[in-house]
Design a protein around this motif. Structure first.
Motif, PDB file in Angstrom:
ATOM      1  N   MET A  92       0.846  -1.180   0.000  1.00 56.32           N
ATOM      2  CA  MET A  92       0.000   0.000   0.000  1.00 56.32           C
ATOM      3  C   MET A  92       0.894   1.246   0.000  1.00 56.32           C
ATOM      4  SD  MET A  92      -2.382   1.282   3.207  1.00 56.32           S
ATOM      5  CE  MET A  92      -2.580  -0.380   3.662  1.00 56.32           C
ATOM      6  N   GLU A  93       0.627   2.136  -0.899  1.00 48.71           N
ATOM      7  CA  GLU A  93       1.395   3.372  -1.027  1.00 48.71           C
ATOM      8  C   GLU A  93       0.791   4.437  -0.116  1.00 48.71           C
ATOM      9  OE1 GLU A  93       4.297   5.995  -2.316  1.00 48.71           O
ATOM     10  OE2 GLU A  93       4.156   3.855  -2.717  1.00 48.71           O
ATOM     11  N   ASP A  94       1.590   4.895   0.840  1.00 43.45           N
ATOM     12  CA  ASP A  94       1.131   5.951   1.731  1.00 43.45           C
ATOM     13  C   ASP A  94       1.231   7.293   1.037  1.00 43.45           C
ATOM     14  OD1 ASP A  94       0.509   4.419   4.026  1.00 43.45           O
ATOM     15  OD2 ASP A  94       2.641   4.236   4.473  1.00 43.45           O
ATOM     16  N   LYS A  95       0.164   8.048   1.127  1.00 46.75           N
ATOM     17  CA  LYS A  95       0.096   9.358   0.493  1.00 46.75           C
ATOM     18  C   LYS A  95      -0.053  10.419   1.574  1.00 46.75           C
ATOM     19  CE  LYS A  95      -2.883  11.943  -2.479  1.00 46.75           C
ATOM     20  NZ  LYS A  95      -4.263  12.028  -2.796  1.00 46.75           N
ATOM     21  N   LEU A  96       0.695  11.493   1.409  1.00 48.95           N
ATOM     22  CA  LEU A  96       0.630  12.600   2.352  1.00 48.95           C
ATOM     23  C   LEU A  96      -0.607  13.442   2.068  1.00 48.95           C
ATOM     24  CD1 LEU A  96       2.416  13.671   4.658  1.00 48.95           C
ATOM     25  CD2 LEU A  96       3.348  15.309   3.033  1.00 48.95           C
ATOM     26  N   THR A  97      -1.344  13.761   3.115  1.00 52.93           N
ATOM     27  CA  THR A  97      -2.529  14.599   3.022  1.00 52.93           C
ATOM     28  C   THR A  97      -2.307  15.844   3.853  1.00 52.93           C
ATOM     29  OG1 THR A  97      -3.951  12.652   2.805  1.00 52.93           O
ATOM     30  CG2 THR A  97      -5.010  14.691   3.497  1.00 52.93           C
ATOM     31  N   GLU A  98      -2.600  17.006   3.291  1.00 49.42           N
ATOM     32  CA  GLU A  98      -2.542  18.225   4.088  1.00 49.42           C
ATOM     33  C   GLU A  98      -3.836  18.299   4.891  1.00 49.42           C
ATOM     34  OE1 GLU A  98      -1.576  22.933   3.485  1.00 49.42           O
ATOM     35  OE2 GLU A  98      -0.605  21.479   2.141  1.00 49.42           O
ATOM     36  N   LEU A  99      -3.687  18.361   6.198  1.00 51.51           N
ATOM     37  CA  LEU A  99      -4.838  18.336   7.101  1.00 51.51           C
ATOM     38  C   LEU A  99      -5.341  19.748   7.368  1.00 51.51           C
ATOM     39  CD1 LEU A  99      -3.427  15.807   9.744  1.00 51.51           C
ATOM     40  CD2 LEU A  99      -4.806  15.305   7.709  1.00 51.51           C
ATOM     41  N   ASP A 100      -6.660  19.930   7.226  1.00 51.66           N
ATOM     42  CA  ASP A 100      -7.275  21.227   7.523  1.00 51.66           C
ATOM     43  C   ASP A 100      -8.208  21.064   8.717  1.00 51.66           C
ATOM     44  OD1 ASP A 100      -9.631  20.047   6.560  1.00 51.66           O
ATOM     45  OD2 ASP A 100      -9.449  20.978   4.593  1.00 51.66           O
ATOM     46  N   GLU A 101      -8.995  22.104   8.994  1.00 49.53           N
ATOM     47  CA  GLU A 101      -9.865  22.097  10.176  1.00 49.53           C
ATOM     48  C   GLU A 101     -10.917  20.989  10.139  1.00 49.53           C
ATOM     49  OE1 GLU A 101     -11.313  24.846   7.081  1.00 49.53           O
ATOM     50  OE2 GLU A 101      -9.462  24.905   8.234  1.00 49.53           O
ATOM     51  N   SER A 102     -11.197  20.433   8.980  1.00 50.59           N
ATOM     52  CA  SER A 102     -12.176  19.343   8.917  1.00 50.59           C
ATOM     53  C   SER A 102     -11.648  18.065   9.586  1.00 50.59           C
ATOM     54  CB  SER A 102     -12.572  19.055   7.464  1.00 50.59           C
ATOM     55  OG  SER A 102     -11.502  18.470   6.752  1.00 50.59           O
ATOM     56  N   TYR A 103     -10.352  18.014   9.869  1.00 50.74           N
ATOM     57  CA  TYR A 103      -9.739  16.853  10.510  1.00 50.74           C
ATOM     58  C   TYR A 103      -9.601  17.009  12.025  1.00 50.74           C
ATOM     59  CZ  TYR A 103      -8.315  14.801   6.036  1.00 50.74           C
ATOM     60  OH  TYR A 103      -8.305  14.224   4.797  1.00 50.74           O
ATOM     61  N   ILE A 104     -10.069  18.104  12.610  1.00 47.90           N
ATOM     62  CA  ILE A 104      -9.834  18.391  14.027  1.00 47.90           C
ATOM     63  C   ILE A 104     -10.220  17.224  14.932  1.00 47.90           C
ATOM     64  CG2 ILE A 104     -10.578  19.827  15.996  1.00 47.90           C
ATOM     65  CD1 ILE A 104      -8.521  21.231  14.298  1.00 47.90           C
ATOM     66  N   GLU A 105     -11.406  16.690  14.776  1.00 49.24           N
ATOM     67  CA  GLU A 105     -11.847  15.584  15.633  1.00 49.24           C
ATOM     68  C   GLU A 105     -10.939  14.360  15.471  1.00 49.24           C
ATOM     69  OE1 GLU A 105     -14.222  15.429  17.983  1.00 49.24           O
ATOM     70  OE2 GLU A 105     -15.036  17.439  17.645  1.00 49.24           O
ATOM     71  N   ARG A 106     -10.580  14.045  14.249  1.00 53.70           N
ATOM     72  CA  ARG A 106      -9.703  12.897  14.000  1.00 53.70           C
ATOM     73  C   ARG A 106      -8.296  13.146  14.534  1.00 53.70           C
ATOM     74  NH1 ARG A 106     -11.067  11.551   7.811  1.00 53.70           N
ATOM     75  NH2 ARG A 106     -11.724  13.712   7.810  1.00 53.70           N
TER      76      ARG A 106
END
Length: 148
Positions: free
Chosen positions: A1-15
């Motif tokens: 599985m290829e890990d991909k970098l995601t830029e996290l914004d405020e929609s990820y706060i809970e996670r």
């Protein structure tokens, strides 16, 4: 599985809060983040703001690893300052943290940054992890704190 970098914004706060709480609840940290409001405030403080820059690896729809930080402009150049970095405890020891750092480094190089700055405790496994991944101990640098 290829890990991909995601830029996290405020929609990820809970996670981000969930992963942070899980990652630092056990040894060697034993942080008690049972106050959800306090945890959310902390995560919002370190992941928000004018120069916030947060990255994560999402696997199967779940945040598996993250680096929360900010862009810092200094006389020597622009750096990415990591405030917190963690990996889901169930995925630790599989190279995911190293993969996250490599992807972050590639991304900030593209942005023209000079380096990555972070702090950790010298007596914790994280210190060995970071030195293994090419970070140098700034022996003249100290962190100071005063309880009031």
């Amino acid at each position: 599985m290829e890990d991909k970098l995601t830029e996290l914004d405020e929609s990820y706060i809970e996670r981000m809060a969930d992963l942070f709480q899980k990652a630092f609840a056990g040894e060697p940290w034993n942080d008690d983040w049972s106050d959800r409001a306090q945890l959310l405030e902390y995560v919002q403080e370190i992941s928000g703001g004018r120069n916030a820059l947060n990255y994560g690896i999402v696997r199967d729809g779940k945040l598996a690893a993250m680096a929360l930080g900010m862009v810092r402009h200094w006389w020597e150049g622009t750096n990415y300052n990591i405030e917190e970095l963690c990996v889901d405890p169930s995925l630790q020891g599989q190279g995911l943290g190293t993969r996250l750092l490599k992807l972050v480094e590639e991304e900030i190089k593209k942005k023209g940054f000079n380096g990555i700055f972070l702090q950790t405790d010298i007596d914790k496994p994280a210190f060995k992890f970071y030195t293994k991944n090419g970070f140098n101990n700034l022996e003249k640098h100290v962190s100071l704190y005063k309880s009031v």
